[in-house]
Design a protein around this motif. Structure first.
Motif, PDB file in Angstrom:
ATOM      1  N   ARG A 310       0.828  -1.209   0.000  1.00  0.00           N
ATOM      2  CA  ARG A 310       0.000   0.000   0.000  1.00  0.00           C
ATOM      3  C   ARG A 310       0.873   1.274   0.000  1.00  0.00           C
ATOM      4  O   ARG A 310       0.609   2.222  -0.728  1.00  0.00           O
ATOM      5  N   GLN A 311       1.941   1.215   0.815  1.00  0.00           N
ATOM      6  CA  GLN A 311       2.827   2.386   0.906  1.00  0.00           C
ATOM      7  C   GLN A 311       3.519   2.654  -0.438  1.00  0.00           C
ATOM      8  O   GLN A 311       3.646   3.800  -0.866  1.00  0.00           O
ATOM      9  N   GLN A 312       3.948   1.587  -1.111  1.00  0.00           N
ATOM     10  CA  GLN A 312       4.599   1.762  -2.420  1.00  0.00           C
ATOM     11  C   GLN A 312       3.623   2.356  -3.436  1.00  0.00           C
ATOM     12  O   GLN A 312       3.985   3.193  -4.257  1.00  0.00           O
ATOM     13  N   ILE A 313       2.371   1.927  -3.362  1.00  0.00           N
ATOM     14  CA  ILE A 313       1.340   2.469  -4.259  1.00  0.00           C
ATOM     15  C   ILE A 313       1.140   3.955  -3.955  1.00  0.00           C
ATOM     16  O   ILE A 313       1.083   4.797  -4.856  1.00  0.00           O
ATOM     17  N   ARG A 314       1.084   4.271  -2.656  1.00  0.00           N
ATOM     18  CA  ARG A 314       0.872   5.673  -2.261  1.00  0.00           C
ATOM     19  C   ARG A 314       2.013   6.564  -2.722  1.00  0.00           C
ATOM     20  O   ARG A 314       1.799   7.709  -3.127  1.00  0.00           O
ATOM     21  N   LEU A 315       3.250   6.047  -2.652  1.00  0.00           N
ATOM     22  CA  LEU A 315       4.412   6.846  -3.071  1.00  0.00           C
ATOM     23  C   LEU A 315       4.298   7.238  -4.542  1.00  0.00           C
ATOM     24  O   LEU A 315       4.569   8.385  -4.916  1.00  0.00           O
ATOM     25  N   VAL A 316       3.912   6.283  -5.374  1.00  0.00           N
ATOM     26  CA  VAL A 316       3.763   6.564  -6.810  1.00  0.00           C
ATOM     27  C   VAL A 316       2.616   7.554  -7.039  1.00  0.00           C
ATOM     28  O   VAL A 316       2.751   8.540  -7.765  1.00  0.00           O
ATOM     29  N   ALA A 317       1.488   7.292  -6.371  1.00  0.00           N
ATOM     30  CA  ALA A 317       0.310   8.157  -6.558  1.00  0.00           C
ATOM     31  C   ALA A 317       0.619   9.594  -6.142  1.00  0.00           C
ATOM     32  O   ALA A 317       0.158  10.546  -6.769  1.00  0.00           O
ATOM     33  N   LYS A 318       1.427   9.727  -5.076  1.00  0.00           N
ATOM     34  CA  LYS A 318       1.771  11.059  -4.567  1.00  0.00           C
ATOM     35  C   LYS A 318       2.532  11.862  -5.619  1.00  0.00           C
ATOM     36  O   LYS A 318       2.307  13.052  -5.803  1.00  0.00           O
ATOM     37  N   LYS A 319       3.429  11.178  -6.326  1.00  0.00           N
ATOM     38  CA  LYS A 319       4.211  11.850  -7.391  1.00  0.00           C
ATOM     39  C   LYS A 319       3.286  12.445  -8.446  1.00  0.00           C
ATOM     40  O   LYS A 319       3.584  13.468  -9.042  1.00  0.00           O
ATOM     41  N   TYR A 320       2.180  11.762  -8.688  1.00  0.00           N
ATOM     42  CA  TYR A 320       1.231  12.234  -9.711  1.00  0.00           C
ATOM     43  C   TYR A 320       0.082  13.027  -9.085  1.00  0.00           C
ATOM     44  O   TYR A 320      -0.863  13.394  -9.775  1.00  0.00           O
ATOM     45  N   GLN A 321       0.198  13.259  -7.773  1.00  0.00           N
ATOM     46  CA  GLN A 321      -0.803  14.013  -7.008  1.00  0.00           C
ATOM     47  C   GLN A 321      -2.228  13.458  -7.169  1.00  0.00           C
ATOM     48  O   GLN A 321      -3.187  14.213  -7.363  1.00  0.00           O
ATOM     49  N   VAL A 322      -2.320  12.150  -7.135  1.00  0.00           N
ATOM     50  CA  VAL A 322      -3.631  11.509  -7.244  1.00  0.00           C
ATOM     51  C   VAL A 322      -3.974  10.892  -5.877  1.00  0.00           C
ATOM     52  O   VAL A 322      -3.188  10.104  -5.347  1.00  0.00           O
ATOM     53  N   PRO A 323      -5.116  11.255  -5.294  1.00  0.00           N
ATOM     54  CA  PRO A 323      -5.468  10.664  -3.985  1.00  0.00           C
ATOM     55  C   PRO A 323      -5.811   9.178  -4.088  1.00  0.00           C
ATOM     56  O   PRO A 323      -6.377   8.735  -5.089  1.00  0.00           O
ATOM     57  N   VAL A 324      -5.421   8.456  -3.037  1.00  0.00           N
ATOM     58  CA  VAL A 324      -5.650   7.010  -3.005  1.00  0.00           C
ATOM     59  C   VAL A 324      -6.666   6.697  -1.913  1.00  0.00           C
ATOM     60  O   VAL A 324      -6.546   7.189  -0.795  1.00  0.00           O
ATOM     61  N   PHE A 325      -7.657   5.866  -2.228  1.00  0.00           N
ATOM     62  CA  PHE A 325      -8.664   5.500  -1.231  1.00  0.00           C
ATOM     63  C   PHE A 325      -8.727   3.993  -1.040  1.00  0.00           C
ATOM     64  O   PHE A 325      -8.731   3.237  -2.010  1.00  0.00           O
ATOM     65  N   VAL A 326      -8.774   3.610   0.241  1.00  0.00           N
ATOM     66  CA  VAL A 326      -8.969   2.197   0.589  1.00  0.00           C
ATOM     67  C   VAL A 326     -10.261   2.117   1.407  1.00  0.00           C
ATOM     68  O   VAL A 326     -10.714   3.123   1.950  1.00  0.00           O
ATOM     69  N   PRO A 327     -10.866   0.927   1.523  1.00  0.00           N
ATOM     70  CA  PRO A 327     -12.076   0.820   2.338  1.00  0.00           C
ATOM     71  C   PRO A 327     -11.806   1.245   3.781  1.00  0.00           C
ATOM     72  O   PRO A 327     -10.679   1.123   4.268  1.00  0.00           O
ATOM     73  N   PHE A 328     -12.860   1.715   4.477  1.00  0.00           N
ATOM     74  CA  PHE A 328     -12.665   2.280   5.817  1.00  0.00           C
ATOM     75  C   PHE A 328     -12.314   1.222   6.855  1.00  0.00           C
ATOM     76  O   PHE A 328     -11.822   1.532   7.924  1.00  0.00           O
ATOM     77  N   SER A 329     -12.581  -0.059   6.539  1.00  0.00           N
ATOM     78  CA  SER A 329     -12.286  -1.119   7.504  1.00  0.00           C
ATOM     79  C   SER A 329     -11.617  -2.287   6.779  1.00  0.00           C
ATOM     80  O   SER A 329     -11.911  -2.564   5.617  1.00  0.00           O
ATOM     81  N   ARG A 330     -10.758  -2.994   7.529  1.00  0.00           N
ATOM     82  CA  ARG A 330     -10.104  -4.181   6.969  1.00  0.00           C
ATOM     83  C   ARG A 330     -11.120  -5.232   6.525  1.00  0.00           C
ATOM     84  O   ARG A 330     -10.865  -6.013   5.617  1.00  0.00           O
TER      85      ARG A 330
END
Ligand code: KG4
Ligand code: ZN
Length: 373
Positions: A310-330
């Motif tokens: 998830r963190q690796q996905i967020r790092l890439v998304a951040k570079k492109y300034q695109v927000p990432v959403f996951v479900p609110f609960s596991r």
């Protein structure tokens, strides 16, 4: 003739059922709110076999589904009272039944569909057939009973949205042009990412399911120790492939003497495998972001539990300034029925009910329409 009390657009009370794989699941949703989300996990039943045994899954679904549905209704009613919501939840107030039609194990899907048909007929309630992957895709749109979404608000208006679905059976990039209008951009050509986690864990004798065990071990490991090859790195499509990585792991492991395979070795190997798999995913994610410029990313599927991935996905998304959403609960990330209820809610709003209940059949290979890059 089904009851015709569906006239309240924002608050359909839906009982949903998912028996696509190895979780017997039922939930009650009201609009996008999850009032209950019951998951009867079969993991202990399948563990001795190191993977899901379809016939055992079918038997377990048959044994527990009725009880799981009753529990979903009771829990939803209790939560409605607890949070002072205006709804009573019982068979008289449920507006529709949603059921997973596919993809999944044919004989497992069949149990849920049969039950949904029986209940729809008995209580004269309309039926909604849902694609299990659409459930994973829309799972970040779920809200808790109080309609509160902790980490910012994903929007159904910010389109296109890019969905990245990583589970035990699928690895897919999906473009959402609007809710209900999907384009499969790429998917795995062989093993799914979760399957690769499970198989590599088996090679390392770690147990089943392998994903969470590898994640835990990898925390103490060096991800660059073995330099495993990143699959499909130079491939220009948005497809994935993980079976080569699995084979590379097998060869590396064979070449190393048993006495060297201590705890630190296992940690390094787990970390290297996890990092390589995450790299393979983020390379394609980056390409999809550059090509389609989505306004937001939705993540779903069991492997999204993995905080490193998830963190690796967020790092890439951040570079492109695109927000990432996951479900609110596991409980909404891996297989569950609440996500089926969310997908069904949008279908109900468009009047997409099953026209002839008797004709509804499982579709084990159901997929999004595919359009390659
Ligand atoms: O979505 P899911 O519950 O069921 C399917 O639809 O397949 O995904 C199950 C998969 C399994 O392969 C499991 O090993 C993987 O998700 N998984 C993980 C983690 N938790 C579950 N993989 C990596 N890290 C995790 N923490
Ligand atoms: Zn799934």
């Amino acid at each position: 003739m089904a009851r015709q009390n569906i006239n309240h657009r924002g608050s359909y009370k839906i009982l949903s059922i998912d028996t696509s794989c190895d979780e017997t699941a039922a939930a009650v949703t009201v609009g996008r709110r999850v009032l209950s989300n019951i998951i009867w996990s079969q993991v202990d039943v399948h563990r001795p076999w190191g993977g899901v045994v379809p016939d055992l899954a079918r038997k377990e679904h048959q044994k527990h589904l009725g009880e799981v549905i009753q529990l979903a209704l009771a829990r939803a009613n209790a939560n409605s009272k607890r949070f002072r919501l205006p709804w009573r939840i019982n068979w008289k107030t449920i507006d529709a039944i949603a059921v997973t039609q596919g993809p999944g194990l044919a004989i497992a899907l069949e149990v849920g569909i049969k039950k949904a048909k029986e209940l729809a007929k008995k209580h004269r309630i309309p039926l909604i057939a849902v694609n299990h992957m659409e459930g994973h895709l829309l799972s970040p749109l779920a809200q808790n009973a109080k309609a509160h979404v902790p980490k910012g608000e994903p929007s159904i208006k910010k389109m296109p949205t890019l969905g990245l679905l990583i589970s035990g059976g699928h690895t897919q990039l999906v473009l959402v042009k609007k809710i209900g209008d999907y384009q499969l951009l790429g998917e795995t050509l062989d093993d799914a990412a979760g399957e690769a986690f499970d198989k590599v864990a088996k090679m390392l004798d770690l147990g089943y399911p392998g994903g969470p065990i590898i994640e835990e071990l990898a925390r103490q490991g060096n991800p660059r120790h073995f330099q495993l090859p990143v699959p499909m790195a130079r491939d220009s499509s948005l497809n994935f492939s993980f079976s080569g990585l699995k084979t590379a792991c097998l060869y590396k492991l064979r070449a190393i003497p048993k006495k060297e395979k201590d705890r630190q070795f296992l940690a390094d190997f787990a970390a290297d495998f996890q990092a390589t798999l995450a790299k393979a995913i983020t390379i394609k994610l980056k390409r999809a972001l550059e090509t389609y410029r989505p306004k937001q990313i939705f993540l779903g599927g069991g492997v999204i539990n993995n905080l490193y991935v998830r963190q690796q996905i967020r790092l890439v998304a951040k570079k492109y300034q695109v927000p990432v959403f996951v479900p609110f609960s596991r409980r909404l990330i891996g297989d569950n029925a609440a996500m089926i209820g969310i997908a069904a809610f949008f279908k109900a709003q468009k009047g997409e009910f099953v026209k002839n209940i008797n004709l509804l059949d499982r579709q084990p290979n159901l997929n999004f329409p595919f359009k390659p890059l």
